[in-house]
Motif scaffolding. Sequence first.
Motif, PDB file in Angstrom:
ATOM      1  N   CYS A   1       0.795  -1.161   0.007  1.00  0.00           N
ATOM      2  CA  CYS A   1      -0.076   0.123   0.144  1.00  0.00           C
ATOM      3  C   CYS A   1       0.845   1.446  -0.026  1.00  0.00           C
ATOM      4  O   CYS A   1       0.588   2.346  -0.595  1.00  0.00           O
ATOM      5  N   GLN A   2       2.101   1.333   0.869  1.00  0.00           N
ATOM      6  CA  GLN A   2       2.900   2.368   0.951  1.00  0.00           C
ATOM      7  C   GLN A   2       3.580   2.682  -0.547  1.00  0.00           C
ATOM      8  O   GLN A   2       3.527   3.800  -1.056  1.00  0.00           O
ATOM      9  N   THR A   3       3.827   1.616  -1.128  1.00  0.00           N
ATOM     10  CA  THR A   3       4.621   1.758  -2.636  1.00  0.00           C
ATOM     11  C   THR A   3       3.582   2.308  -3.658  1.00  0.00           C
ATOM     12  O   THR A   3       3.869   3.196  -4.303  1.00  0.00           O
ATOM     13  N   LEU A   4       2.141   1.888  -3.556  1.00  0.00           N
ATOM     14  CA  LEU A   4       1.219   2.288  -4.458  1.00  0.00           C
ATOM     15  C   LEU A   4       0.910   3.760  -3.955  1.00  0.00           C
ATOM     16  O   LEU A   4       0.737   4.301  -5.144  1.00  0.00           O
ATOM     17  N   MET A   5       0.960   4.096  -2.754  1.00  0.00           N
ATOM     18  CA  MET A   5       0.644   5.621  -2.638  1.00  0.00           C
ATOM     19  C   MET A   5       1.782   6.475  -3.154  1.00  0.00           C
ATOM     20  O   MET A   5       1.513   7.710  -3.759  1.00  0.00           O
ATOM     21  N   LEU A   6       2.944   5.936  -3.039  1.00  0.00           N
ATOM     22  CA  LEU A   6       4.081   6.795  -3.530  1.00  0.00           C
ATOM     23  C   LEU A   6       4.144   6.577  -5.096  1.00  0.00           C
ATOM     24  O   LEU A   6       4.499   7.743  -5.575  1.00  0.00           O
ATOM     25  N   ALA A   7       3.856   5.572  -5.597  1.00  0.00           N
ATOM     26  CA  ALA A   7       3.629   5.646  -7.059  1.00  0.00           C
ATOM     27  C   ALA A   7       2.592   6.453  -7.649  1.00  0.00           C
ATOM     28  O   ALA A   7       2.864   7.091  -8.547  1.00  0.00           O
ATOM     29  N   ALA A   8       1.412   6.364  -6.849  1.00  0.00           N
ATOM     30  CA  ALA A   8       0.327   7.634  -7.201  1.00  0.00           C
ATOM     31  C   ALA A   8       0.884   8.870  -7.105  1.00  0.00           C
ATOM     32  O   ALA A   8       0.743   9.508  -8.177  1.00  0.00           O
ATOM     33  N   LYS A   9       1.694   9.194  -6.258  1.00  0.00           N
ATOM     34  CA  LYS A   9       2.061  10.564  -5.929  1.00  0.00           C
ATOM     35  C   LYS A   9       3.352  10.848  -7.162  1.00  0.00           C
ATOM     36  O   LYS A   9       3.054  12.078  -7.750  1.00  0.00           O
ATOM     37  N   ASP A  10       4.051   9.955  -7.647  1.00  0.00           N
ATOM     38  CA  ASP A  10       4.897  10.104  -8.681  1.00  0.00           C
ATOM     39  C   ASP A  10       4.115  10.344  -9.894  1.00  0.00           C
ATOM     40  O   ASP A  10       4.721  11.404 -10.770  1.00  0.00           O
ATOM     41  N   LYS A  11       2.843  10.077 -10.229  1.00  0.00           N
ATOM     42  CA  LYS A  11       2.176  10.201 -11.511  1.00  0.00           C
ATOM     43  C   LYS A  11       1.119  11.443 -10.886  1.00  0.00           C
ATOM     44  O   LYS A  11       0.401  11.773 -11.797  1.00  0.00           O
ATOM     45  N   GLY A  12       1.465  12.249 -10.149  1.00  0.00           N
ATOM     46  CA  GLY A  12       0.323  13.387  -9.768  1.00  0.00           C
ATOM     47  C   GLY A  12      -0.877  13.173  -9.322  1.00  0.00           C
ATOM     48  O   GLY A  12      -1.504  14.177  -9.029  1.00  0.00           O
ATOM     49  N   LEU A  13      -0.982  12.033  -8.849  1.00  0.00           N
ATOM     50  CA  LEU A  13      -2.322  11.601  -7.924  1.00  0.00           C
ATOM     51  C   LEU A  13      -2.110  11.605  -6.479  1.00  0.00           C
ATOM     52  O   LEU A  13      -0.931  11.446  -5.855  1.00  0.00           O
ATOM     53  N   ASP A  14      -3.298  12.265  -5.966  1.00  0.00           N
ATOM     54  CA  ASP A  14      -3.013  12.127  -4.235  1.00  0.00           C
ATOM     55  C   ASP A  14      -3.830  10.947  -3.799  1.00  0.00           C
ATOM     56  O   ASP A  14      -4.497  10.358  -4.492  1.00  0.00           O
ATOM     57  N   SER A  15      -3.837  10.688  -2.490  1.00  0.00           N
ATOM     58  CA  SER A  15      -4.311   9.589  -1.831  1.00  0.00           C
ATOM     59  C   SER A  15      -4.618   9.766  -0.402  1.00  0.00           C
ATOM     60  O   SER A  15      -3.985  10.502   0.197  1.00  0.00           O
ATOM     61  N   ILE A  16      -5.381   8.747   0.284  1.00  0.00           N
ATOM     62  CA  ILE A  16      -5.679   8.569   1.777  1.00  0.00           C
ATOM     63  C   ILE A  16      -5.826   7.093   2.154  1.00  0.00           C
ATOM     64  O   ILE A  16      -6.823   6.771   1.310  1.00  0.00           O
ATOM     65  N   PRO A  17      -5.184   6.449   2.917  1.00  0.00           N
ATOM     66  CA  PRO A  17      -5.725   5.188   3.513  1.00  0.00           C
ATOM     67  C   PRO A  17      -6.613   5.407   4.263  1.00  0.00           C
ATOM     68  O   PRO A  17      -6.113   6.174   5.582  1.00  0.00           O
ATOM     69  N   THR A  18      -7.773   4.804   4.612  1.00  0.00           N
ATOM     70  CA  THR A  18      -8.695   5.079   5.652  1.00  0.00           C
ATOM     71  C   THR A  18      -9.557   3.692   6.058  1.00  0.00           C
ATOM     72  O   THR A  18      -9.990   2.662   5.431  1.00  0.00           O
TER      73      THR A  18
END
Length: 216
Positions: A145-162
Amino acid sequence: MEFQNVVNNRHSVRDFSDQVVDHQTIKEIIALAQKSPSWVNSQPWKVYVATGKTLQNIKDAYVKKDAEKGYPDFPVMHRDDWSAETQKNMQQWRHEIVHHFENFDEAHEKMSSASTHLYNSPAIVFVTIPKNSSLWSVFDAGAFCQTLMLAAKDKGLDSIPTYTSVRFPDVIRQNMDIPDNETLVIGLSLGYAKDVTINTYRSKREDIDDITKFKD
């Protein structure tokens, strides 16, 4: 994006715009997350992506059930039972969130509304592991999940795990066709942040000297 910038710029976004996140971008992010380590390469995670009408059905069901007590697959411990150190961090977070807005009422309304409506997420990635998994698989899922969120940020996407996104697992299972032999671990909201106050908050981190011990 430089790795340090990716890490520093990733933060929890609580109000997403309506801009659609295309499926190919999400697939590319998941493919990068697949590089995460796991016990003996067990790769215990499965990924279910909710968008469009399916996600709206989930949101509508959650609004109707909002007054109910959640019953996630993982048990939730009362905050008073957490360690003193973690309680201190949680209390600081709550204090800072309130003072980030004009007043307590505004902070409570914004945070509650965001949670109830699943942060207006245009996409939520639900991650599961087999019910007969080793407890170590939870660590593996966290790394994924952490890798996924960092990969998302690298592509300009934001995130939140909830926790909010998985507090009614029967709703998620029904809408996403998740089998009963999988444990619903977490939901990761993906999208593009709105330019609003709630998204400008950045939580503090403990000083490195307070959490690290060297012994030669």
